[in-house]
Design an enzyme around this catalytic site. Structure first.
Site, PDB file in Angstrom:
ATOM      1  N   LYS A  58      34.668 -51.684  16.080  1.00  0.00           N
ATOM      2  CA  LYS A  58      33.402 -51.190  16.638  1.00  0.00           C
ATOM      3  C   LYS A  58      33.084 -51.948  17.923  1.00  0.00           C
ATOM      4  O   LYS A  58      32.026 -52.573  18.060  1.00  0.00           O
ATOM      5  CB  LYS A  58      32.252 -51.353  15.634  1.00  0.00           C
ATOM      6  CG  LYS A  58      32.406 -50.594  14.335  1.00  0.00           C
ATOM      7  CD  LYS A  58      32.017 -49.163  14.450  1.00  0.00           C
ATOM      8  CE  LYS A  58      32.200 -48.389  13.164  1.00  0.00           C
ATOM      9  NZ  LYS A  58      32.926 -48.947  12.058  1.00  0.00           N
ATOM     10  N   LEU A  59      33.975 -51.858  18.885  1.00  0.00           N
ATOM     11  CA  LEU A  59      33.778 -52.538  20.157  1.00  0.00           C
ATOM     12  C   LEU A  59      32.441 -52.096  20.762  1.00  0.00           C
ATOM     13  O   LEU A  59      32.103 -50.906  20.725  1.00  0.00           O
ATOM     14  CB  LEU A  59      34.916 -52.194  21.111  1.00  0.00           C
ATOM     15  CG  LEU A  59      36.318 -52.615  20.634  1.00  0.00           C
ATOM     16  CD1 LEU A  59      37.376 -51.930  21.464  1.00  0.00           C
ATOM     17  CD2 LEU A  59      36.459 -54.119  20.676  1.00  0.00           C
ATOM     18  N   ALA A  60      31.691 -53.040  21.293  1.00  0.00           N
ATOM     19  CA  ALA A  60      30.388 -52.706  21.889  1.00  0.00           C
ATOM     20  C   ALA A  60      30.029 -53.822  22.860  1.00  0.00           C
ATOM     21  O   ALA A  60      29.228 -54.698  22.543  1.00  0.00           O
ATOM     22  CB  ALA A  60      29.323 -52.558  20.802  1.00  0.00           C
ATOM     23  N   ASP A  63      32.996 -54.138  29.849  1.00  0.00           N
ATOM     24  CA  ASP A  63      34.414 -53.766  29.955  1.00  0.00           C
ATOM     25  C   ASP A  63      35.385 -54.934  29.789  1.00  0.00           C
ATOM     26  O   ASP A  63      36.309 -54.885  28.987  1.00  0.00           O
ATOM     27  CB  ASP A  63      34.677 -53.021  31.288  1.00  0.00           C
ATOM     28  CG  ASP A  63      34.088 -53.725  32.512  1.00  0.00           C
ATOM     29  OD1 ASP A  63      33.759 -54.921  32.406  1.00  0.00           O
ATOM     30  OD2 ASP A  63      33.961 -53.067  33.555  1.00  0.00           O
ATOM     31  N   PRO A 162      34.192 -40.902   7.858  1.00  0.00           N
ATOM     32  CA  PRO A 162      34.027 -41.808   6.712  1.00  0.00           C
ATOM     33  C   PRO A 162      32.840 -41.403   5.844  1.00  0.00           C
ATOM     34  O   PRO A 162      31.953 -40.677   6.306  1.00  0.00           O
ATOM     35  CB  PRO A 162      33.751 -43.151   7.382  1.00  0.00           C
ATOM     36  CG  PRO A 162      33.018 -42.795   8.641  1.00  0.00           C
ATOM     37  CD  PRO A 162      33.468 -41.409   9.051  1.00  0.00           C
ATOM     38  N   GLN A 167      30.243 -43.644  -0.786  1.00  0.00           N
ATOM     39  CA  GLN A 167      29.040 -43.292   0.000  1.00  0.00           C
ATOM     40  C   GLN A 167      28.501 -41.897  -0.332  1.00  0.00           C
ATOM     41  O   GLN A 167      27.482 -41.472   0.211  1.00  0.00           O
ATOM     42  CB  GLN A 167      29.326 -43.395   1.493  1.00  0.00           C
ATOM     43  CG  GLN A 167      29.603 -44.821   1.966  1.00  0.00           C
ATOM     44  CD  GLN A 167      29.759 -44.896   3.474  1.00  0.00           C
ATOM     45  OE1 GLN A 167      28.880 -44.495   4.224  1.00  0.00           O
ATOM     46  NE2 GLN A 167      30.894 -45.423   3.922  1.00  0.00           N
ATOM     47  N   ALA A 169      30.039 -38.574  -0.232  1.00  0.00           N
ATOM     48  CA  ALA A 169      30.612 -37.274   0.140  1.00  0.00           C
ATOM     49  C   ALA A 169      31.796 -36.933  -0.772  1.00  0.00           C
ATOM     50  O   ALA A 169      32.543 -37.812  -1.204  1.00  0.00           O
ATOM     51  CB  ALA A 169      31.061 -37.279   1.596  1.00  0.00           C
ATOM     52  N   ILE A 171      35.409 -35.392  -1.573  1.00  0.00           N
ATOM     53  CA  ILE A 171      36.662 -35.254  -0.818  1.00  0.00           C
ATOM     54  C   ILE A 171      36.904 -33.783  -0.430  1.00  0.00           C
ATOM     55  O   ILE A 171      36.708 -32.892  -1.244  1.00  0.00           O
ATOM     56  CB  ILE A 171      37.865 -35.812  -1.627  1.00  0.00           C
ATOM     57  CG1 ILE A 171      39.177 -35.740  -0.826  1.00  0.00           C
ATOM     58  CG2 ILE A 171      38.051 -35.087  -2.956  1.00  0.00           C
ATOM     59  CD1 ILE A 171      39.308 -36.725   0.260  1.00  0.00           C
ATOM     60  N   GLY A 172      37.289 -33.581   0.815  1.00  0.00           N
ATOM     61  CA  GLY A 172      37.602 -32.230   1.290  1.00  0.00           C
ATOM     62  C   GLY A 172      36.452 -31.573   2.024  1.00  0.00           C
ATOM     63  O   GLY A 172      36.665 -30.773   2.926  1.00  0.00           O
TER      64      GLY A 172
HETATM   65  P1  BMP Z   1      34.275 -46.723   2.166  1.00  0.00           P
HETATM   66  O1  BMP Z   1      35.142 -45.503   1.830  1.00  0.00           O
HETATM   67  O2  BMP Z   1      34.664 -47.913   1.378  1.00  0.00           O
HETATM   68  O3  BMP Z   1      32.823 -46.407   2.140  1.00  0.00           O
HETATM   69  O4  BMP Z   1      34.665 -47.136   3.661  1.00  0.00           O
HETATM   70  C1  BMP Z   1      34.312 -46.408   4.786  1.00  0.00           C
HETATM   71  C2  BMP Z   1      34.920 -47.038   6.009  1.00  0.00           C
HETATM   72  O5  BMP Z   1      34.464 -46.352   7.168  1.00  0.00           O
HETATM   73  C3  BMP Z   1      34.556 -48.503   6.220  1.00  0.00           C
HETATM   74  O6  BMP Z   1      35.662 -49.125   6.856  1.00  0.00           O
HETATM   75  C4  BMP Z   1      33.382 -48.444   7.181  1.00  0.00           C
HETATM   76  O7  BMP Z   1      33.317 -49.588   7.987  1.00  0.00           O
HETATM   77  C5  BMP Z   1      33.733 -47.234   8.018  1.00  0.00           C
HETATM   78  N1  BMP Z   1      32.590 -46.479   8.581  1.00  0.00           N
HETATM   79  C6  BMP Z   1      31.595 -45.968   7.767  1.00  0.00           C
HETATM   80  O8  BMP Z   1      31.603 -46.141   6.551  1.00  0.00           O
HETATM   81  N2  BMP Z   1      30.576 -45.238   8.350  1.00  0.00           N
HETATM   82  C7  BMP Z   1      30.508 -44.996   9.678  1.00  0.00           C
HETATM   83  O9  BMP Z   1      29.590 -44.330  10.119  1.00  0.00           O
HETATM   84  C8  BMP Z   1      31.527 -45.497  10.500  1.00  0.00           C
HETATM   85  C9  BMP Z   1      32.559 -46.236   9.928  1.00  0.00           C
HETATM   86  O10 BMP Z   1      33.528 -46.680  10.702  1.00  0.00           O
END
Ligand code: BMP
Length: 217
Positions: A58-60, A63, A162, A167, A169, A171-172
Site C-alpha cells: 500500500k505505497l502512499a 515519488d 479482496p 470479511q 463476501a 466466493i465467485g
Molecule cells: P482476508 O481474506 O484474510 O480478509 O485478506 C484480505 C487481504 O486483502 C489482506 O491481505 C488485506 O490486507 C487485503 N485488502 C483488504 O482486505 N481490503 C482492501 O480493501 C484492500 C486490501 O488490499
C-alpha cells in the site's frame, strides 16, 4: 488456473505453496510476509512457478521514497499495490514511469473492503486512476455496487478483489460483479487444511460463476 490470488499474510511452508502453484498462479505478499519471512523466504517464493507476485505494501508517499522501496524489492516482485489518494504529480506519475521502465505492474486502491472506507472519495480516486492508467485496481468484494461501478468505469482494467470469506463476501460473487480475481487470505491459511480449502474455493468459484452466467442470460 483459478481466478484466485492468495493473500499471504502469514508464513506458510514453501512446499505447501509449491502445491498451491498447481492451482493458482498469483500471490499477494504483504508487510507480514516480508517482516516474518525475511528476504530468504521471498527468494524461495520467487523460485516457485507464479506468473505474478504482487507486493501489497500500500505505497502512499512521494515519488522518490516509493521508487527507493520498489527498487529494493525488484528481484522478488512483478507488481506493486499503491494507494491512489496520494495523487499523480510528484507521486504516481514517476512511480508509474519507473515501474513501466522495469516492466513491473502497478495496482491502485480504488475502493476498500472494510466498513469504514468512505466511497464519497470515489470520484476523486477514479480521476487519479484515469490519469495514472495502472495495470489494475483494487475494489472490495464486500461492496457489489462499487464493483459494478468500477467495472463500468474501467472496462479494460484488471480488477482484483479482496473481502472473500472472513470479511463476508461469497466466493465467485465478486467475479460475477465484474472482478477478474478474488483475493483470499485467512479463510485459506487459517483453515486446518489450506490446500484442501483452496481447492474447495476453486470449485465453489466455478459453481457461482456458472450460476451468475445463467442468471445473466
Ligand atoms: P482476508 O481474506 O484474510 O480478509 O485478506 C484480505 C487481504 O486483502 C489482506 O491481505 C488485506 O490486507 C487485503 N485488502 C483488504 O482486505 N481490503 C482492501 O480493501 C484492500 C486490501 O488490499
Amino acid at each position: 488456473k483459478a481466478r484466485i490470488i492468495l493473500a499471504l499474510d502469514k508464513i506458510l511452508p514453501i512446499n505447501l505453496l509449491k502445491d498451491f502453484t498447481t492451482h493458482i498462479n498469483k500471490i499477494k505478499i504483504s508487510y507480514v510476509t516480508l517482516l516474518e519471512g525475511g528476504l530468504g523466504y521471498l527468494k524461495d517464493i520467487r523460485k516457485l512457478d507464479w506468473d505474478e507476485i504482487i507486493f501489497d505494501l500500500k505505497l502512499a508517499d512521494i515519488d522518490s521514497t516509493m521508487i527507493s522501496i520498489v527498487k529494493n524489492l525488484e528481484q522478488f516482485a512483478d507488481s506493486y499495490i499503491s494507494h491512489s489518494f496520494i495523487g499523480y504529480e510528484g507521486a504516481l506519475d514517476k512511480l508509474k514511469n519507473y515501474l513501466d521502465s522495469r516492466n513491473k505492474g502497478l495496482y491502485l486502491v480504488l475502493s476498500m473492503s472494510h466498513k469504514g472506507w468512505n466511497d464519497d472519495y470515489y470520484k476523486y480516486l477514479k480521476s487519479i486512476v484515469n490519469v495514472t492508467k495502472p495495470k489494475g485496481i483494487v475494489v472490495g468484494a464486500t461492496k457489489p455496487l462499487m464493483l459494478k461501478l468500477a467495472r463500468s468505469d474501467f472496462p479494460n482494467t484488471i480488477i482484483i478483489s479482496p473481502g472473500v470469506g472472513v470479511q463476508g463476501a461469497k466466493i465467485g460473487e465478486a467475479i460475477c460483479n465484474g472482478a477478474d480475481y478474488e483475493i483470499i487470505g485467512r479463510s485459506i491459511y487459517d483453515s486446518g487444511e489450506p490446500l484442501k480449502t483452496l481447492i474447495e474455493f476453486i470449485d465453489n468459484q466455478k459453481v457461482t460463476i456458472n450460476e451468475c452466467k445463467v442468471r445473466q442470460t
